[in-house]
Write a protein that holds these residues in place. Structure first.
Motif, PDB file in Angstrom:
ATOM      1  N   MET A   1       0.814  -1.215   0.049  1.00 13.13           N
ATOM      2  CA  MET A   1      -0.002  -0.117  -0.128  1.00 13.13           C
ATOM      3  C   MET A   1       0.960   1.453   0.009  1.00 13.13           C
ATOM      4  O   MET A   1       1.826   1.338   0.750  1.00 13.13           O
ATOM      5  N   THR A   2       0.520   2.265  -0.786  1.00 15.21           N
ATOM      6  CA  THR A   2       1.417   3.507  -0.851  1.00 15.21           C
ATOM      7  C   THR A   2       0.897   4.517   0.071  1.00 15.21           C
ATOM      8  O   THR A   2       1.391   5.603  -0.156  1.00 15.21           O
ATOM      9  N   GLY A   3      -0.172   4.463   0.688  1.00 15.18           N
ATOM     10  CA  GLY A   3      -0.976   5.378   1.684  1.00 15.18           C
ATOM     11  C   GLY A   3      -0.196   5.786   2.791  1.00 15.18           C
ATOM     12  O   GLY A   3       0.843   5.189   3.138  1.00 15.18           O
ATOM     13  N   ILE A   4      -0.567   6.836   3.378  1.00 14.74           N
ATOM     14  CA  ILE A   4       0.483   7.378   4.684  1.00 14.74           C
ATOM     15  C   ILE A   4      -0.007   6.571   5.840  1.00 14.74           C
ATOM     16  O   ILE A   4       0.488   6.538   6.806  1.00 14.74           O
ATOM     17  N   PHE A   5      -1.252   5.965   5.637  1.00 12.59           N
ATOM     18  CA  PHE A   5      -1.731   5.131   6.809  1.00 12.59           C
ATOM     19  C   PHE A   5      -1.828   3.437   6.680  1.00 12.59           C
ATOM     20  O   PHE A   5      -2.460   2.889   6.465  1.00 12.59           O
ATOM     21  N   ASP A   6      -0.491   2.982   6.626  1.00 10.09           N
ATOM     22  CA  ASP A   6      -0.253   1.548   6.401  1.00 10.09           C
ATOM     23  C   ASP A   6      -0.623   0.863   7.703  1.00 10.09           C
ATOM     24  O   ASP A   6      -0.742  -0.461   7.626  1.00 10.09           O
ATOM     25  N   TYR A   7      -0.695   1.460   9.073  1.00 10.75           N
ATOM     26  CA  TYR A   7      -0.795   0.743   9.958  1.00 10.75           C
ATOM     27  C   TYR A   7      -2.018   1.458  10.881  1.00 10.75           C
ATOM     28  O   TYR A   7      -1.800   2.745  10.876  1.00 10.75           O
ATOM     29  N   THR A   8      -2.899   0.988  11.587  1.00 13.24           N
ATOM     30  CA  THR A   8      -3.835   1.220  12.491  1.00 13.24           C
ATOM     31  C   THR A   8      -2.908   1.754  13.671  1.00 13.24           C
ATOM     32  O   THR A   8      -1.822   1.570  13.931  1.00 13.24           O
ATOM     33  N   ALA A   9      -3.867   2.235  14.618  1.00 12.20           N
ATOM     34  CA  ALA A   9      -3.059   2.927  15.982  1.00 12.20           C
ATOM     35  C   ALA A   9      -2.951   1.372  16.846  1.00 12.20           C
ATOM     36  O   ALA A   9      -1.866   1.532  17.398  1.00 12.20           O
ATOM     37  N   MET A  16      -7.719  -2.829   2.910  1.00 11.74           N
ATOM     38  CA  MET A  16      -8.515  -1.899   2.145  1.00 11.74           C
ATOM     39  C   MET A  16      -9.041  -2.729   0.858  1.00 11.74           C
ATOM     40  O   MET A  16      -8.411  -3.393   0.468  1.00 11.74           O
ATOM     41  N   SER A  17     -10.186  -2.375   0.559  1.00  8.97           N
ATOM     42  CA  SER A  17     -10.800  -2.930  -0.637  1.00  8.97           C
ATOM     43  C   SER A  17     -10.055  -2.583  -1.780  1.00  8.97           C
ATOM     44  O   SER A  17      -9.391  -1.451  -1.710  1.00  8.97           O
ATOM     45  N   ARG A  18     -10.030  -3.000  -2.957  1.00  7.29           N
ATOM     46  CA  ARG A  18      -9.658  -2.612  -4.182  1.00  7.29           C
ATOM     47  C   ARG A  18      -9.957  -1.193  -4.578  1.00  7.29           C
ATOM     48  O   ARG A  18      -9.256  -0.348  -4.999  1.00  7.29           O
ATOM     49  N   ALA A  19     -11.343  -1.064  -4.512  1.00  6.88           N
ATOM     50  CA  ALA A  19     -11.851   0.393  -4.702  1.00  6.88           C
ATOM     51  C   ALA A  19     -11.178   1.428  -3.973  1.00  6.88           C
ATOM     52  O   ALA A  19     -10.885   2.312  -4.502  1.00  6.88           O
ATOM     53  N   ILE A  20     -11.082   1.354  -2.666  1.00  5.51           N
ATOM     54  CA  ILE A  20     -10.370   2.337  -1.577  1.00  5.51           C
ATOM     55  C   ILE A  20      -8.683   2.350  -2.169  1.00  5.51           C
ATOM     56  O   ILE A  20      -8.464   3.603  -1.991  1.00  5.51           O
ATOM     57  N   LEU A  54     -17.683   3.922   2.754  1.00  9.67           N
ATOM     58  CA  LEU A  54     -16.614   2.774   2.875  1.00  9.67           C
ATOM     59  C   LEU A  54     -15.153   3.469   3.165  1.00  9.67           C
ATOM     60  O   LEU A  54     -14.477   2.738   3.774  1.00  9.67           O
ATOM     61  N   PHE A  55     -14.896   4.561   2.404  1.00 12.57           N
ATOM     62  CA  PHE A  55     -13.495   5.313   2.798  1.00 12.57           C
ATOM     63  C   PHE A  55     -13.209   5.544   4.175  1.00 12.57           C
ATOM     64  O   PHE A  55     -12.214   5.012   4.893  1.00 12.57           O
ATOM     65  N   ARG A  56     -14.440   6.133   4.826  1.00 12.02           N
ATOM     66  CA  ARG A  56     -14.318   6.354   6.394  1.00 12.02           C
ATOM     67  C   ARG A  56     -13.967   5.124   7.150  1.00 12.02           C
ATOM     68  O   ARG A  56     -13.192   4.881   8.236  1.00 12.02           O
TER      69      ARG A  56
END
Length: 126
Positions: A1-9, A16-20, A54-56
């Motif tokens: 995943m390339t997002g800034i949130f690769d890990y939860t708290a 994440m789903s493919r769409a998100i 779904l994003f939230r």
């Protein structure tokens, strides 16, 4: 995943789903441009209301907040590199320096000027 949130708290990997994932990849590559909810929903192949829900649920924050945080991450890098805040603001997609300052302070806890002036803040964010 390339997002800034690769890990939860809790330290577990975010699933994440493919769409998100498509929407997050779009945000990560187009953060400096105006990003509308309708565009993100179309990228994900979902209706606007379904996408926002779904994003939230999957990311943990709203799409708008995610866009702002991606912009702040890039702003921090540019500020560390010595780019003036007024240039950073337009470079990362904020309307002006004041807009950057409001979001930066909310996300980081200090203004961009204090961030640059404080060596420990810069080193802690690397």
């Amino acid at each position: 995943m390339t997002g800034i949130f690769d890990y939860t708290a809790s330290g577990t990997t975010v699933v994440m789903s493919r769409a998100i994932r498509r929407a997050v990849a779009f945000i990560d590559s187009s953060f400096a441009q105006p990003v509308s909810l309708a565009t993100l929903a179309a990228t994900a192949g979902l209706s606007v209301s379904r996408f926002a829900t779904l994003f939230r649920k999957e990311v943990g924050i709203s799409p708008h907040r995610y866009v702002c945080l991606v912009r702040i991450q890039h702003a921090k890098r540019l500020l560390r590199d010595g780019v003036p805040p007024s240039e950073v603001a337009t470079e990362v997609g904020f309307f002006d320096q004041s807009h950057l300052g409001r979001h930066f302070r909310r996300a980081v806890g200090v203004t961009p000027g204090h961030f640059v002036a404080s060596p420990e803040a810069v080193s802690a964010c690397r």
